[in-house]
Design an enzyme around this catalytic site. Sequence first.
Site, PDB file in Angstrom:
ATOM      1  N   HIS A   8      14.592 -29.722  30.603  1.00 17.38           N
ATOM      2  CA  HIS A   8      14.358 -30.684  31.691  1.00 17.38           C
ATOM      3  C   HIS A   8      13.055 -30.373  32.445  1.00 17.38           C
ATOM      4  CE1 HIS A   8      15.229 -27.712  34.795  1.00 17.38           C
ATOM      5  NE2 HIS A   8      16.202 -27.295  33.995  1.00 17.38           N
ATOM      6  N   GLU A  86      23.790 -26.055  31.589  1.00 16.31           N
ATOM      7  CA  GLU A  86      23.136 -24.760  31.759  1.00 16.31           C
ATOM      8  C   GLU A  86      24.186 -23.659  31.884  1.00 16.31           C
ATOM      9  OE1 GLU A  86      21.111 -22.640  31.133  1.00 16.31           O
ATOM     10  OE2 GLU A  86      19.395 -22.877  32.460  1.00 16.31           O
TER      11      GLU A  86
END
Length: 195
Positions: A8, A86
């Site tokens: 990201h 994550e």
Amino acid sequence: MIVGLIRHGLTDWNAAGKIQGQSDIPLNDEGRKQALKLAERLKRESDVQPWDFIITSGLSRAQETGAIIADILGIPLYDPDSRLMERAFGQIEGLTSEERETLWGKDWHALDLGQEKEDDIRRRALEFMEELSERYPDKRILVVSHGALLAQLYIALYDNKYTERIGNLSLTIVEKKEQNWDMLLYNCTQHLEEI
């Protein structure tokens, strides 16, 4: 099958050196610009073989990155997959390196502070990749995830051959050939240097 693995874009916590983990920190303006730059690169490079769709983690920084890219490429953004989340970092989420060392010393990473185990991250990342290859064996798929997850995936796939820090909005491309994932491009951020 080709998979483009993307970290990201930049967030305020990235810029401040704070560990985000599963805290849902949004992209900042620089992160949005980075996503646009990668999207433009992918658009230029996909004339011959376009990408089919994008899958992201459920965290907003990955979803927004994926949405920006999907919009520019004109491809679908599929529902998020929780296996792309994550690593959970427990008590150290939101802390800088200096703050972690002040609280727990230089070897803080060896302590059990609620972090998800690396073996567990590798297992869910590999499970995702295997299911992807079974469901979409002849597709070209973009996946937007996170630095720690991608680092553990590369360790699992390539036995520590690729250990460089995964940059924001980096692009890694792998190709499934029989039982192996061949590395075609690793951790590339050249699009961020382009004007």
